[in-house]
Scaffold this motif. Structure first.
Motif, PDB file in Angstrom:
ATOM      1  N   LEU A  71       0.819  -1.213   0.000  1.00 27.70           N
ATOM      2  CA  LEU A  71       0.000   0.000   0.000  1.00 27.70           C
ATOM      3  C   LEU A  71       0.855   1.266   0.000  1.00 27.70           C
ATOM      4  N   SER A  72       1.958   1.218   0.724  1.00 29.83           N
ATOM      5  CA  SER A  72       2.817   2.402   0.815  1.00 29.83           C
ATOM      6  C   SER A  72       3.352   2.800  -0.554  1.00 29.83           C
ATOM      7  N   LEU A  73       3.833   1.806  -1.316  1.00 28.65           N
ATOM      8  CA  LEU A  73       4.374   2.107  -2.648  1.00 28.65           C
ATOM      9  C   LEU A  73       3.256   2.520  -3.613  1.00 28.65           C
ATOM     10  N   VAL A  74       2.055   1.932  -3.439  1.00 30.36           N
ATOM     11  CA  VAL A  74       0.917   2.318  -4.278  1.00 30.36           C
ATOM     12  C   VAL A  74       0.649   3.817  -4.154  1.00 30.36           C
ATOM     13  N   PHE A  75       0.604   4.321  -2.926  1.00 29.53           N
ATOM     14  CA  PHE A  75       0.293   5.742  -2.753  1.00 29.53           C
ATOM     15  C   PHE A  75       1.484   6.633  -3.123  1.00 29.53           C
ATOM     16  N   VAL A 103      -7.499  -0.139  -4.965  1.00 24.83           N
ATOM     17  CA  VAL A 103      -6.773   0.740  -4.052  1.00 24.83           C
ATOM     18  C   VAL A 103      -7.621   1.034  -2.810  1.00 24.83           C
ATOM     19  N   VAL A 104      -8.901   1.366  -3.051  1.00 20.37           N
ATOM     20  CA  VAL A 104      -9.796   1.675  -1.929  1.00 20.37           C
ATOM     21  C   VAL A 104      -9.974   0.455  -1.040  1.00 20.37           C
ATOM     22  N   ARG A 105     -10.088  -0.710  -1.653  1.00 18.80           N
ATOM     23  CA  ARG A 105     -10.285  -1.946  -0.872  1.00 18.80           C
ATOM     24  C   ARG A 105      -9.076  -2.230   0.023  1.00 18.80           C
ATOM     25  N   LEU A 106      -7.861  -2.074  -0.562  1.00 25.30           N
ATOM     26  CA  LEU A 106      -6.655  -2.345   0.226  1.00 25.30           C
ATOM     27  C   LEU A 106      -6.465  -1.296   1.329  1.00 25.30           C
ATOM     28  N   ALA A 107      -6.735  -0.031   1.016  1.00 22.75           N
ATOM     29  CA  ALA A 107      -6.605   1.031   2.034  1.00 22.75           C
ATOM     30  C   ALA A 107      -7.613   0.831   3.160  1.00 22.75           C
ATOM     31  N   LYS A 108      -8.823   0.398   2.805  1.00 19.88           N
ATOM     32  CA  LYS A 108      -9.838   0.131   3.822  1.00 19.88           C
ATOM     33  C   LYS A 108      -9.402  -1.030   4.708  1.00 19.88           C
ATOM     34  N   GLN A 109      -8.812  -2.048   4.071  1.00 22.65           N
ATOM     35  CA  GLN A 109      -8.332  -3.206   4.814  1.00 22.65           C
ATOM     36  C   GLN A 109      -7.209  -2.815   5.778  1.00 22.65           C
ATOM     37  N   GLU A 110      -6.347  -1.876   5.331  1.00 18.73           N
ATOM     38  CA  GLU A 110      -5.234  -1.420   6.167  1.00 18.73           C
ATOM     39  C   GLU A 110      -5.656  -0.280   7.109  1.00 18.73           C
ATOM     40  N   LYS A 111      -6.937   0.133   7.017  1.00 18.73           N
ATOM     41  CA  LYS A 111      -7.494   1.207   7.846  1.00 18.73           C
ATOM     42  C   LYS A 111      -6.709   2.519   7.691  1.00 18.73           C
ATOM     43  N   SER A 112      -6.358   2.831   6.439  1.00 16.16           N
ATOM     44  CA  SER A 112      -5.601   4.059   6.140  1.00 16.16           C
ATOM     45  C   SER A 112      -6.584   5.146   5.720  1.00 16.16           C
ATOM     46  N   THR A 113      -7.266   5.723   6.686  1.00 15.28           N
ATOM     47  CA  THR A 113      -8.286   6.736   6.378  1.00 15.28           C
ATOM     48  C   THR A 113      -7.684   8.015   5.813  1.00 15.28           C
ATOM     49  N   LYS A 166      -8.782   9.654   2.280  1.00 10.92           N
ATOM     50  CA  LYS A 166      -9.228  11.048   2.171  1.00 10.92           C
ATOM     51  C   LYS A 166      -8.432  11.787   1.096  1.00 10.92           C
ATOM     52  N   TRP A 167      -7.118  11.554   1.083  1.00  9.17           N
ATOM     53  CA  TRP A 167      -6.283  12.196   0.061  1.00  9.17           C
ATOM     54  C   TRP A 167      -6.648  11.696  -1.345  1.00  9.17           C
ATOM     55  N   LEU A 168      -6.919  10.395  -1.441  1.00  9.14           N
ATOM     56  CA  LEU A 168      -7.309   9.809  -2.726  1.00  9.14           C
ATOM     57  C   LEU A 168      -8.580  10.469  -3.265  1.00  9.14           C
ATOM     58  N   LYS A 169      -9.557  10.673  -2.372  1.00 10.09           N
ATOM     59  CA  LYS A 169     -10.824  11.270  -2.783  1.00 10.09           C
ATOM     60  C   LYS A 169     -10.639  12.718  -3.222  1.00 10.09           C
ATOM     61  N   GLU A 170      -9.797  13.457  -2.503  1.00 13.07           N
ATOM     62  CA  GLU A 170      -9.666  14.890  -2.771  1.00 13.07           C
ATOM     63  C   GLU A 170      -8.714  15.194  -3.924  1.00 13.07           C
ATOM     64  N   GLU A 171      -7.688  14.362  -4.127  1.00  7.71           N
ATOM     65  CA  GLU A 171      -6.644  14.679  -5.106  1.00  7.71           C
ATOM     66  C   GLU A 171      -6.726  13.845  -6.391  1.00  7.71           C
ATOM     67  N   ILE A 172      -6.995  12.566  -6.269  1.00  8.31           N
ATOM     68  CA  ILE A 172      -6.916  11.666  -7.425  1.00  8.31           C
ATOM     69  C   ILE A 172      -8.249  11.550  -8.162  1.00  8.31           C
ATOM     70  N   ILE A 200     -15.941   5.740   0.039  1.00  8.05           N
ATOM     71  CA  ILE A 200     -14.853   6.340   0.828  1.00  8.05           C
ATOM     72  C   ILE A 200     -15.425   7.186   1.957  1.00  8.05           C
ATOM     73  N   ASP A 201     -16.504   7.948   1.673  1.00  9.20           N
ATOM     74  CA  ASP A 201     -17.139   8.769   2.714  1.00  9.20           C
ATOM     75  C   ASP A 201     -17.626   7.909   3.865  1.00  9.20           C
TER      76      ASP A 201
END
Length: 811
Positions: free
Chosen positions: A741-745, A768-778, A782-788, A806-807
């Protein structure tokens, strides 16, 4: 009732106030189109019956009239004159052939026949028949005819017409035969020299033109006419320096006439050379200020330049199922800007309205521009001139005006209604208007447009408008290939056949494309078996299209390889099968998953390519085949080896590496697909790095590091094309599979810094959203929703649902 309806349809709208493009089009169609379409087809059938009765009556009268005549030389000339008046070129040729058999042919008879062909609308087949009499080594013409230079001068003029057609070799053969018969060292006929130079110009042989000029040095000639012909010949070969030199010489000798300049402008105009046509128009106006040139030739120049651009785009982009408007449209924008500057004041002057010729050129430009970019050039622009300006200024649309609009509607990609084929509705409305105007609609050009309007399309995708090979189209399940077919296609075909108009190549191939893309395979096989009934021969082009269409469906693909391939082997010599036909057969093997047959076809492809480059020398023959050290040679084989089990793709890749063959877009996509199918994450990352460095080596685009810390991962810099974004997308997917996940972002942040348009697939974003949700990287979500997400191209319902998801996680 039909005449009243026609008057309503062609009624001028003087005070036009165009609403927004799509809205106005949809509203007007909902109100009028269904009724107009139904009545147009009905009227079409009525006209067919009347036409048939007239044709049968005329044919019987002619038969009676002919049977009462005895064959005499004068009667043959009378027959030729009658054929000239009626446009019966076949009858004229048969009359001369009959005279040959009876020994009544004379040089004057052949001269009369050739003059009739030259003065009539160009018919490539009839003209080629007569041309063959003169250049064939087995010609039965007498020496009196073959050695008559006056006949040859007329024949050469006839041959000029072949230059821009698929029969251009006929002109070459005529010139070769002419130079064999007449001794150029003693020939003193200036007109013959001028015609020979013009022929060399059409054939793009500038050295041969120079040789003709050299042979005439010191010979007494009319300098003005001779060098004017040389000037036009050089212009045809784009020898601009030699054109300038001859212009200077003629001007110094005071032999540069306005007529010569106008012919030079015309020469460049019909090549679509705006720069030189404008340059010499200005020169003509400067030298002859009392006779200013009108805009017609410059309008034609712009139209032809756009037409050539459209044909190139159709070959490159249209064959791949893409819209014709290129991503980088600088050249197209410059052409449109020049056109706008030329026409900005044309339709404002009410005291001097635009004549019918210029109106037609403008209509043709607008309809071609609509084909490329229906948003910037909607059909409403052409309709405004046709429906409003012309009637308001008492300009009666002629046959050309109607046909331009008919072709425009039939080829437009503007209409995308889910339930109706609007462009066929529009085309039938135009046919109805032509009938009301008293124009003949029972001819092949009309049916060319109607069949073209029947080509299926869906959701703005016009995959079959310029269809060539299935493998060029976007990869998708074969069930996606079946588009909705308009049933009126069968009624249109029935009307054409009832009018005693058999299928020609264009109507038949277009009908086949409609049936295959519409899933009507039984009807397609029926037409294929009845091909010879229409007087058509199943040539290589027909077989190529048949294999390409069959590859849309697994069952039809298997049948094509098992049955149609054997038919082709019986009817077509192996040395006549071209590269595209082999590629289409490989596409069938891919769709039907037939590895053994694919191996045989690949073997034949390699052997045939070797023979071509061993035996063929003509540029036209070689242009149809890729060189064995080019990526295009390996691409269809590699694509098949990757998707068909039992074939070795690594062997092909190793062979390419040994030859140091650079990858093109197709090879990169194929190798990327291979690694994705195999699930080779490390291979994908290695290929991603290799691709990034190749961009740097070939295009000078310096990569940027994703991370400063080791290991450093190079990332491609913007601007990005479709292939770049595909690589980035697959690379992110490989990281998701590794759950890094770290390298993905880090990749997404680098991408975000490089561009404002992100073409990542919806499936990848969901991953991406599924993996971030699994890792609890809120915070990352949030950055994904606002920037990407705001930068993702083609915002749709899937993307909106993703934002809601995401919301829900964040809140």
């Amino acid at each position: 009732m039909l005449p009243r309806l026609g008057k309503v349809l062609v009624k001028p709208t003087r005070n036009v106030n165009l609403k927004p493009i799509i809205q106005a089009s949809n509203i007007s169609l909902k109100r009028t189109t269904p009724l107009a379409s139904a009545l147009a087809i009905r009227a079409f059938s009525i006209q067919t019956a009347k036409r048939l009765q007239t044709v049968e009556t005329k044919s019987s009268d002619h038969a009676i009239h002919s049977s009462n005549k005895s064959t005499t030389p004068q009667l043959i000339f009378d027959t030729l004159e009658e054929c000239k008046i009626t446009g019966n070129l076949k009858g004229a040729i048969k009359a001369v052939q009959s005279a040959q058999e009876k020994g009544l042919d004379t040089p004057e008879l052949y001269l009369a026949l050739v003059d009739i062909l030259r003065e009539s609308p160009f018919n490539v087949n009839e003209c080629a028949t007569v041309a063959h009499w003169f250049y064939s080594t087995d010609s039965t013409l007498s020496l009196d005819v073959l050695e008559d230079i006056n006949i040859w001068k007329s024949v050469l003029k006839l041959g000029f017409r072949f230059g821009s057609t698929y029969r251009s070799e006929d002109l070459r053969a005529l010139v070769d035969r002419f130079t064999e018969i007449f001794d150029l060292t003693t020939m003193n006929d200036q007109t013959a020299w001028e015609l020979l130079m013009r022929a060399y110009g059409i054939m793009n042989k500038k050295d041969a033109i120079s040789a003709c000029i050299k042979k005439n040095e010191g010979i007494e000639t009319d300098q003005a006419f001779f060098y004017s012909s040389a000037l036009l010949s050089y212009a045809a070969t784009n020898s601009h320096d030699k054109v300038e030199n001859l212009l200077d010489m003629l001007q110094k000798q005071d032999n540069l006439s306005r007529h010569t300049l106008l012919k030079l402008i015309r020469c460049y105009g019909f090549k679509g050379d705006i720069e030189n046509a404008s340059k010499y128009t200005e020169m003509c106006n400067t030298l002859y200020p009392d006779q200013i040139c009108d805009k017609t030739m410059l309008l034609i120049t712009h139209k032809i330049a756009l037409q050539k651009m459209s044909e190139r785009l159709a070959e490159v982009r249209g064959a791949r199922g893409l819209t014709l408007k290129p991503t980088n449209s600088t050249q197209l924008d410059q052409l449109h800007a020049s056109w706008d500057n030329l026409t900005k004041d044309m339709f404002i002057n009410k005291e001097k309205p635009v004549d019918i010729t210029d109106c037609n050129v403008v209509l043709e430009y607008l309809t071609i521009a609509n084909r490329i970019d229906p948003i910037q050039f909607p059909m409403e622009k052409a309709e405004e001139i046709f429906e409003s300006y012309m009637p308001a200024n008492y300009i009666t649309p002629n046959d050309a005006s109607h046909r331009i609009m008919l072709v425009g509607y039939a080829t437009s990609q503007q209409y995308n209604d889910h339930h109706r084929n609007i462009r066929l509705d529009k085309a039938l409305e135009m046919v109805s208007k032509m009938q009301v105007a008293g124009l003949n609609t029972l001819n092949h050009p009309t049916f060319h447009s109607l069949f073209r309007a029947c080509l299926p399309h869906r959701d703005g995708h016009y995959y079959f408008d310029n269809f060539r090979l299935n493998s060029l189209l976007p990869t998708r399940p074969y069930t996606h290939n079946r588009f909705k077919l308009d049933p009126r296609l069968f009624e249109i075909e029935k009307i054409m056949l009832e009018a005693k108009l058999p299928h020609d190549r264009f109507t038949f191939t277009t009908l086949m494309t409609c049936l295959a893309s519409g899933g009507q395979n039984k009807a397609l096989r029926t037409r294929w078996r009845s091909l010879k009934v229409h007087g058509l021969r199943r040539d290589v082009g027909m077989y190529r299209l048949t294999f390409a269409l069959a590859s849309l469906n697994p069952t039809q693909s298997k049948r094509a390889i098992v049955v149609v391939r054997n038919e082709m082997n019986r009817e077509i010599p192996k040395n006549r099968i071209d590269w595209d036909t082999y590629t289409a057969m490989l596409d069938c093997c891919t769709t039907a998953q037939m590895p053994f047959e694919a191996k045989d076809i690949i073997k034949d492809m390699r052997h045939s390519t070797e023979l071509i480059y061993r035996n063929k020398t003509h540029a036209d023959d070689l242009a149809k085949w890729p060189y064995t050290d080019e990526p295009d040679f390996y691409l269809p084989m590699l694509r098949t080896a990757i998707t068909v089990p039992g074939l070795d793709a690594n062997q092909i890749l190793n062979e390419m590496d040994k030859k140091n063959i650079k990858y093109n877009q197709g090879i990169w996509e194929a190798v990327l697909s291979k690694l994705a199918i195999e699930g080779d994450e490390q291979g994908i990352r290695g290929l991603f790095n290799k691709y990034t460095m190749s961009r740097f080596e070939n295009e000078g685009k310096i990569p940027v590091p994703i991370r400063e810390s080791t290991p450093v991962v190079p990332f491609p810099t913007a601007p990005y094309n479709q292939l770049d974004m595909k690589f980035i997308d697959v690379y992110i997917c490989s990281l998701l599979d590794s759950q890094d996940l770290s390298l993905v972002f880090d990749v997404l942040r680098t991408l975000n810094n490089q561009t404002d348009e992100i073409g990542i697939s919806r499936q990848t974003l969901q991953g991406v959203v599924r993996l971030a949700k699994q890792e609890k990287s809120t915070d990352e979500l949030k950055w994904l929703k606002e920037e990407i997400l705001p930068k993702v191209t083609h915002q749709n319902k899937t993307l909106r649902d993703l934002k809601k998801k995401i919301d829900n996680v964040i809140n």
